[in-house]
Design a protein around this motif. Structure first.
Motif, mmCIF file in Angstrom:
data_model
loop_
_atom_site.group_PDB
_atom_site.id
_atom_site.type_symbol
_atom_site.label_atom_id
_atom_site.label_comp_id
_atom_site.label_asym_id
_atom_site.label_seq_id
_atom_site.Cartn_x
_atom_site.Cartn_y
_atom_site.Cartn_z
ATOM 1 N N LEU A 62 0.830 -1.206 0.000
ATOM 2 C CA LEU A 62 0.000 0.000 0.000
ATOM 3 C C LEU A 62 0.865 1.257 0.000
ATOM 4 O O LEU A 62 0.616 2.216 -0.735
ATOM 5 N N GLN A 65 2.725 1.872 -3.358
ATOM 6 C CA GLN A 65 1.860 2.238 -4.476
ATOM 7 C C GLN A 65 1.930 3.729 -4.781
ATOM 8 O O GLN A 65 1.789 4.146 -5.920
ATOM 9 N N THR A 241 -0.883 -9.551 -7.604
ATOM 10 C CA THR A 241 -2.066 -8.751 -7.282
ATOM 11 C C THR A 241 -2.716 -8.206 -8.549
ATOM 12 O O THR A 241 -3.937 -8.286 -8.722
ATOM 13 N N GLN A 245 -6.331 -9.118 -10.161
ATOM 14 C CA GLN A 245 -7.327 -8.101 -10.500
ATOM 15 C C GLN A 245 -7.894 -8.356 -11.891
ATOM 16 O O GLN A 245 -9.108 -8.332 -12.105
ATOM 17 N N ARG A 255 -14.319 -6.110 -9.330
ATOM 18 C CA ARG A 255 -13.059 -5.403 -9.064
ATOM 19 C C ARG A 255 -13.018 -5.022 -7.593
ATOM 20 O O ARG A 255 -13.964 -4.441 -7.068
ATOM 21 N N ILE A 256 -11.917 -5.389 -6.907
ATOM 22 C CA ILE A 256 -11.778 -5.067 -5.493
ATOM 23 C C ILE A 256 -10.499 -4.267 -5.275
ATOM 24 O O ILE A 256 -9.657 -4.158 -6.162
ATOM 25 N N ASN A 257 -10.351 -3.717 -4.087
ATOM 26 C CA ASN A 257 -9.175 -2.934 -3.739
ATOM 27 C C ASN A 257 -7.909 -3.791 -3.860
ATOM 28 O O ASN A 257 -7.876 -4.924 -3.368
ATOM 29 N N PRO A 258 -6.853 -3.284 -4.515
ATOM 30 C CA PRO A 258 -5.629 -4.073 -4.695
ATOM 31 C C PRO A 258 -5.016 -4.553 -3.379
ATOM 32 O O PRO A 258 -4.468 -5.656 -3.313
ATOM 33 N N VAL A 259 -5.094 -3.729 -2.337
ATOM 34 C CA VAL A 259 -4.513 -4.124 -1.051
ATOM 35 C C VAL A 259 -5.287 -5.289 -0.453
ATOM 36 O O VAL A 259 -4.699 -6.244 0.082
ATOM 37 N N LEU A 260 -6.623 -5.238 -0.551
ATOM 38 C CA LEU A 260 -7.445 -6.356 -0.072
ATOM 39 C C LEU A 260 -7.134 -7.606 -0.878
ATOM 40 O O LEU A 260 -7.040 -8.710 -0.330
ATOM 41 N N ARG A 261 -6.950 -7.435 -2.163
ATOM 42 C CA ARG A 261 -6.619 -8.548 -3.044
ATOM 43 C C ARG A 261 -5.287 -9.188 -2.615
ATOM 44 O O ARG A 261 -5.177 -10.415 -2.493
#
Length: 382
Positions: A62, A65, A241, A245, A255-261
């Motif tokens: 995070l 990024q 990641t 996605q 589509r979800i948050n990259p950090v959650l992914r």
């Protein structure tokens, strides 16, 4: 992933999505183990603690990024590139050995037993990861090019050249690593006739790598190699990641948050890593890296066959469809991959001695046969 969503029935689409997600998780296992071993080399943390700490890499992801993907890739590329150059330099400093044998082994690879086949397949799985086929296909869309056959062919030419260059560099780096490791094992036979040092290198190659690079880096070998391990682990987390996605968006239109992914993938990869480290120790933790790469190779046909099928379809590709000869050659290559997987299964079962005349051996043999047939049937169904 979008083509698979459009071309396959819903049950097949979901099955392919699950297989692809498992491949992404399997690819994250080496990053968990590698990061844990890097922390052990730098800070002296136990591997168990290091595996647990790797969950924090999502927070690092995070934070990084904000610097932008290109700058981040460049920074990590420099660290990994330094180690790659060091391995190549170390090859030039080796004494002894037979260069003719090295060239012969490159041109005519010899696989003397099941263990060598296992290692060879793990190497291919680590280089040609299934989820990267989805990632590269999606990243092409980020390039600026005009529509039309001529601009598309020009874009294809540059993408092929870029991929070929990257894989060629990767190939020579792998050559250098294998040659340095082989020389280190050969030297261990002279240093320690008991064989304990040789076995330690075989069982824990990552943790013994700094010793292989001392001629080039001296006392800095340990720190630099650990930093490169951390960088490669974080880089793979990022690529995994992004691939996840694109896969999720393509198959499921979600589509979800990259950090959650990244957190979900890392959490799934940590479970087998922690169990192996706690139960079996560092030796099998590094073995788990090889095993996860073999799993990736088994999953490769499920990404490769649809890709080849789509590229050979005039309805999908139009004027950009690949030639019949290229299509046949690619299908032959895919068949070789499936055959290698089947041979590996038979070889591993034979070496284990688990399938015998006993009731348990017969049941295990039937189970392996059914699963192998199901694997081949699933591939043929694509």
């Amino acid at each position: 992933a979008r083509c698979m969503r459009d071309e396959y029935p819903t049950p097949v689409r979901y099955a392919l999505w699950v297989v692809t997600e498992l491949a992404i998780i399997a690819s994250d296992v080496p990053e968990v183990i590698g990061t844990a071993l890097a922390l052990k080399l730098i800070f002296g943390l136990s591997t168990v603690v290091g595996v647990a700490v790797t969950s924090l890499s999502t927070l690092v992801f995070l934070g990084l990024q904000s610097f932008g993907v290109r700058k981040l890739e460049a920074f990590m590329g420099v660290l990994v590139g330094i180690m790659s150059v060091c391995f190549v330099a170390q090859v030039g400093m080796l004494e002894g050995g037979d260069a003719a044998q090295v060239v012969t082994g490159i041109v005519v690879p010899i696989i003397p037993d099941g263990k060598a086949l296992f290692i060879a397949i793990s190497l291919l799985g680590a280089v040609v990861m299934p989820h990267n086929l989805f990632l590269h296909s999606a990243l092409v869309l980020s390039r600026s090019f005009k529509l039309g056959e001529k601009p598309l062919r020009e874009a294809l030419k540059y993408n092929v050249a870029e991929s070929a260059l990257a894989l060629t560099i990767c190939l020579f780096i792998n050559f250098a690593i294998v040659i340095v490791a082989a020389q280190a094992i050969a030297n261990a036979n002279f240093i320690d006739p008991t064989g304990e040092r040789k076995q330690d290198i075989v069982d824990r190659p990552l943790q013994n790598t700094p010793d292989m690079l001392r001629d080039v880096l001296g006392g800095a070998a340990k720190s630099l190699f650990a930093a490169a391990l951390l960088a490669s682990g974080q880089s793979s987390t990022i690529t995994g990641t992004y691939a996840g996605q694109f896969v999720m968006e393509g198959f499921l239109e979600i589509r979800i948050n990259p950090v959650l992914r990244a957190f979900l993938t890392r959490s799934a990869a940590m479970v087998p890593s922690l169990l192996v480290v706690i139960i079996a120790g560092d030796e099998y933790a590094e073995y788990l890296i090889i095993l996860s790469s073999v799993i990736l190779f088994f999953q490769l046909p499920f990404a490769l066959i649809p890709l080849v099928k789509f590229c050979g379809s005039p309805q999908i590709m139009g004027a950009m469809v690949i030639s019949k000869n290229t299509l046949r050659a690619t299908y032959v290559l895919t068949g070789v991959i499936v055959l290698a997987n089947m041979v590996l299964i038979v070889q591993m079962i034979n070496d284990s001695g688990a399938v015998d005349g006993s009731a348990g051996g017969v049941i295990l043999g039937l189970f392996v046969a059914i699963m192998s047939l199901a694997y081949c049937a699933a591939i043929l169904a694509l």
